[in-house]
Design a protein around this motif. Structure first.
Motif, PDB file in Angstrom:
ATOM      1  N   LYS A   1       0.817  -1.222   0.000  1.00  0.00           N
ATOM      2  CA  LYS A   1       0.000   0.000   0.000  1.00  0.00           C
ATOM      3  C   LYS A   1       0.851   1.272   0.000  1.00  0.00           C
ATOM      4  CE  LYS A   1      -3.765  -2.220   2.557  1.00  0.00           C
ATOM      5  NZ  LYS A   1      -4.567  -2.189   3.810  1.00  0.00           N
TER       6      LYS A   1
ATOM      7  N   THR B   1      -2.196   3.212  -4.623  1.00  0.00           N
ATOM      8  CA  THR B   1      -1.535   2.562  -3.489  1.00  0.00           C
ATOM      9  C   THR B   1      -1.753   1.057  -3.554  1.00  0.00           C
ATOM     10  OG1 THR B   1      -3.513   2.900  -2.132  1.00  0.00           O
ATOM     11  CG2 THR B   1      -1.787   4.585  -2.004  1.00  0.00           C
TER      12      THR B   1
ATOM     13  N   GLU C   1      -1.770  -2.869  -3.151  1.00  0.00           N
ATOM     14  CA  GLU C   1      -1.518  -3.764  -2.021  1.00  0.00           C
ATOM     15  C   GLU C   1      -0.817  -5.025  -2.495  1.00  0.00           C
ATOM     16  OE1 GLU C   1      -4.127  -6.276   1.288  1.00  0.00           O
ATOM     17  OE2 GLU C   1      -4.893  -4.414   0.436  1.00  0.00           O
TER      18      GLU C   1
ATOM     19  N   ASP D   1      -1.107  -8.523   1.857  1.00  0.00           N
ATOM     20  CA  ASP D   1      -0.745  -7.262   2.507  1.00  0.00           C
ATOM     21  C   ASP D   1       0.617  -7.359   3.201  1.00  0.00           C
ATOM     22  OD1 ASP D   1      -1.174  -4.622   3.059  1.00  0.00           O
ATOM     23  OD2 ASP D   1      -2.341  -4.981   4.878  1.00  0.00           O
TER      24      ASP D   1
ATOM     25  N   SER E   1       3.961  -3.376  -5.228  1.00  0.00           N
ATOM     26  CA  SER E   1       4.399  -2.011  -4.935  1.00  0.00           C
ATOM     27  C   SER E   1       5.675  -1.659  -5.682  1.00  0.00           C
ATOM     28  CB  SER E   1       4.592  -1.823  -3.424  1.00  0.00           C
ATOM     29  OG  SER E   1       5.455  -2.814  -2.899  1.00  0.00           O
TER      30      SER E   1
ATOM     31  N   PRO F   1      -6.644  -3.695  -5.782  1.00  0.00           N
ATOM     32  CA  PRO F   1      -6.808  -4.374  -4.527  1.00  0.00           C
ATOM     33  C   PRO F   1      -8.115  -5.140  -4.430  1.00  0.00           C
ATOM     34  CG  PRO F   1      -6.013  -2.162  -4.262  1.00  0.00           C
ATOM     35  CD  PRO F   1      -6.186  -2.384  -5.686  1.00  0.00           C
TER      36      PRO F   1
ATOM     37  N   ARG G   1      -8.048  -8.765  -1.454  1.00  0.00           N
ATOM     38  CA  ARG G   1      -7.041  -8.291  -2.404  1.00  0.00           C
ATOM     39  C   ARG G   1      -6.742  -9.353  -3.439  1.00  0.00           C
ATOM     40  NH1 ARG G   1      -7.245  -3.045  -2.115  1.00  0.00           N
ATOM     41  NH2 ARG G   1      -7.748  -2.532   0.017  1.00  0.00           N
TER      42      ARG G   1
END
Length: 763
Positions: free
Chosen positions: A440, A453, A455, A459, A477, A724, A760
């Motif tokens: 995120k 952002t 995920e 997570d 990410s 997500p 997600r």
């Protein structure tokens, strides 16, 4: 002589001199004016008109209405494997001629409304449309429209689909004569009985059965309007296989037909307003096309039709449909009989034998598609389209409605190397570049947050990791930020160069998650181009096609250098890490038949577990395998695959990678190594993570060694490729302990991650 007279004499002399000068200088212009007077131009024009009229009169006198040749052209087509052995034969053309009285009047008028509103009033020809067609033919532009129903009938029944000037003149003359000698009902019946409607159906009776399971006399006006709409593009508008764009277009065409009927007074406006689109039945199929045969024949036919249009042999896709499906072709595919059998066997052993729809309803919703390509030639040597062409008409190998997920990440890295891109801090992007793998983490563009952002799967926060490790563990990410660092326009441009259809896609950061649609065939082309050191390699199923005196030229599947060898080879180098130290290691690295074979590849699992992929390659073979969640009940929407095959979730490192390994290592004749030219070397070893953070509680060391340097990374689950969604982890943890060779595979199973499904996407 007085002064006044002298002055007048001088003036007269000057005028004469000027006049003589003008005369001598303007002789050329005068001659041109005399040559191109309006009288001569008009005379020439009328002369040409008279000459044309005379020529037309002569043609009208010497060209008779010929005997119909459609029945004489009915033949079977023969399909062969690459070695020349017979794969299949198409049977007799599906046509049943019916009287016009066996077609409801409203349905007859639907065809007129669709194709030629002035049919009952015109002389059988559209002079403007014909002139445009002649001009396009002479200039080499090809496709044209505007033909009347009479002209289309003449072309279908009396002539051929050849795109020549002489054929067009014959069409014009015969259409005029036919309109004088035959009734409109005779012509309309002939047109409806000879037209091609797709699904191998010629004529309205065969079409009524193929699409609605009824006889032509029982067709409703809504159904008739759909069949009439089909004639514009039968393959594109067949509801069972149409893309979303195709469905939208045929609905628009259907509305156009009905609106024209209202305009002509053939349909009551209030009745029309209450009509709903009549979704056709699924195709029944030819028994000879059972199993994988139908998928292969369909794919070859589609490739042939596209090539006929591309080389100008026919005017448009509609004519290509008619010409191919009429038969008489000898078509050789690039399909290797042994590899095809091996791929089918691998899918059965690694997937379908493990599915039990009676025990788990979701098992009935799992569809598999796969394509195998020779990267050096582009030849499609094997294809798996689905469980059975007669049971599942959609070819899963060529469908492009599911997301490729993390199999898109190598494209991002290829763009980074190709563009010599840098991070926000000005550091060149390489396999060893460090990125923040925090889940995120807001993506930034020169210090400005872009509102994205992503995920990571589960997570999981990875902290500072290298690009190599980010690829191995498919960290969202990392690649989301990398895409912005490169510039999403450049990323999408590279995707297009590698073979993806990106024309209508937005260049936005969310694309880094592989959220677009793509087919196994399309992704096989991307990975084949990487395998072929950056030379564009287009998967090609068609090897040759011949028809009477026509031979179709199959274009070279290997084209120009679309990205540098350095970029392609670097991506290949990095992808070996996914197999040896990442999400594909369990299914691929440890396979007993691998025998030291070097492999590059990438897993992917999409939003809500609706698709799962493995795209992998050796120096000699590229294969992509996709699993798709599709409701087995019409209208077959995309569904989740949680629990399928007894697994908590279906992921790219599971069934797809297992199918890939069983097939690839089973057909492998010898081991080989990648010949890579990259400053980063072959099979890059991921260095220890720069992060000093300890593993997360879910990390469980495995007992398997790796050829890479040991790491203390978090689990090797593949992170999400989608926006997500909350889904459970997919892959086993891979925080590995180093061992010394020789290596004996352990008998202890790697523990499953006990995480519950989240909202997600994976990988």
């Amino acid at each position: 002589m007085g002064r006044a007279e002298e002055r007048r004499a001088r003036q007269r002399g000057g005028h004469r001199a000027a006049s003589e000068g003008r005369s001598s200088g303007g002789q050329g212009q005068g001659r041109i004016r005399r040559l191109f007077t309006w009288r001569k131009i008009l005379g020439t024009f009328f002369g040409l008109c008279l000459l044309g009229m005379g020529a037309f009169i002569v043609l009208y006198m010497v060209i008779d209405i010929p005997e119909g040749n459609a029945d004489a052209q009915e033949q079977s087509s023969v399909y062969k494997y690459s070695d020349g052995s017979i794969m299949a034969r198409n049977g007799k053309v599906n046509r049943e001629v019916v009287d016009l009285a066996q077609v409801p009047k409203e349905v007859q008028r639907a065809f007129v409304a669709a194709e030629n509103k002035t049919f009952y009033k015109d002389a059988g020809v559209d002079l403007k449309g014909t002139a445009r067609g002649l001009l396009n033919t002479v200039s080499g532009k090809g496709a044209q429209g505007g033909s009347t129903i009479t002209q289309q009938y003449v072309k279908n029944y009396y002539l051929t689909q050849d795109q020549t000037v002489s054929r067009k003149f014959k069409e014009l003359v015969i259409s005029l004569k036919l309109d004088q000698e035959k009734s409109k009902d005779y012509i309309l019946a002939g047109y409806m009985n000879t037209s091609y409607y797709g699904r191998g159906a010629y004529g309205v009776q065969a079409a009524a059965q193929a699409y609605y399971g009824v006889d032509s006399e029982d067709l409703e006006v809504e159904q008739g309007a759909y069949l009439a709409a089909l004639l514009q593009a039968p393959s594109q508008y067949d509801w069972a296989v149409a893309s979303e764009t195709g469905k939208k277009l045929v609905k628009n065409r259907w509305n156009y037909v009905l609106d024209n009927m209202v305009e002509q007074g053939w349909l009551d406006g209030s009745e029309r307003s209450g009509m709903e689109f009549p979704v056709p039945e699924n195709p029944k199929g030819n028994p000879g096309m059972a199993g994988q045969t139908g998928y292969l024949v369909e794919a070859a036919n589609n490739a042939l039709k596209r090539q006929l249009v591309a080389e100008g042999a026919v005017e448009d896709a509609k004519q290509a449909d008619a010409l191919v499906d009429l038969g008489g072709w000898t078509i050789t595919l690039n399909i290797d009989k042994k590899k095809q059998a091996a791929l089918e066997k691998a899918v059965k052993a690694q997937l379908t034998d493990k599915l039990d729809p009676k025990a788990r309803k979701v098992d009935a919703d799992v569809q598999a598609g796969a394509v195998s390509v020779d990267p050096k030639t582009g030849a499609v040597v094997a294809m798996y389209g689905g469980v059975d062409y007669l049971k599942h008409y959609m070819n899963n190998a060529t469908r492009a409605d599911y997301q490729p997920a993390s199999t898109f990440k190598p494209v991002i890295l290829a763009a980074a190397i190709e563009e010599q891109a840098e991070t926000q801090d000005g550091e060149p992007i390489t396999a060893n570049t460090v990125y923040d793998g925090t889940s995120k983490r807001p993506v930034e563009d020169n210090g400005r947050k872009v509102g994205f952002t992503p995920e990571n799967q589960g997570d999981v926060d990875y902290g500072d990791i290298t690009v190599q490790t980010g690829m191995n563990k498919s960290v969202n990410s990392v690649f989301a930020q990398m895409g912005v660092d490169i510039g999403m326009e450049k990323v999408m441009e590279t995707a297009g160069k590698l073979g993806m259809n990106v024309e209508k896609l937005e260049a936005v950061p969310a694309q880094t998650l592989g959220s677009m649609g793509a087919s196994p065939l399309e992704m096989a082309g991307v990975y084949a181009t990487l395998d072929n050191h950056g030379k564009k390699t287009t998967p090609t199923i068609l090897k040759s096609a011949e028809h009477l005196d026509r031979t179709v030229t199959v274009p070279d599947a290997v084209g120009e250098q679309v990205i540098s060898r350095e970029a392609a080879d670097t991506v290949t180098s990095v992808l070996t890490g996914v197999v040896d130290d990442g999400t594909a290691r369990a299914a691929v690295r440890e396979h007993p038949l691998r025998a030291g074979q070097q492999v590059a590849g990438k897993t992917g699992t999409s939003d809500n577990n609706k698709s799962a992929w493995f795209a992998g390659y050796t120096p000699d073979l590229v294969t992509t395998v996709g699993l798709f969640g599709e409701d087995d009940k019409p209208p077959h929407p995309q569904v989740e695959m949680y629990g399928a095959g007894g697994e908590e979730r279906v992921n790219g490192g599971g069934f797809p990678a297992q199918i890939w390994s069983a097939y690839t290592f089973g057909v492998m004749e010898k081991t080989s190594r990648f010949d890579l030219e990259t400053s980063q070397g072959a099979a890059v070893k991921p260095p220890p993570s720069p992060s000093s953070s300890s593993p997360t509680p879910s990390d469980t060391p495995t007992e398997e060694p790796t050829t890479e340097a040991p790491t203390t990374e978090p689990p090797t689950e593949e992170p999400t490729t989608e926006a997500p969604t909350t889904e459970p982890p997919t892959e086993e943890p891979t925080t590995e302990a180093p061992t010394s060779p020789p290596f004996t595979p352990p008998t202890i199973e790697v523990p499953e991650d006990s995480g519950k499904p989240t909202d997600r996407a994976e990988e």
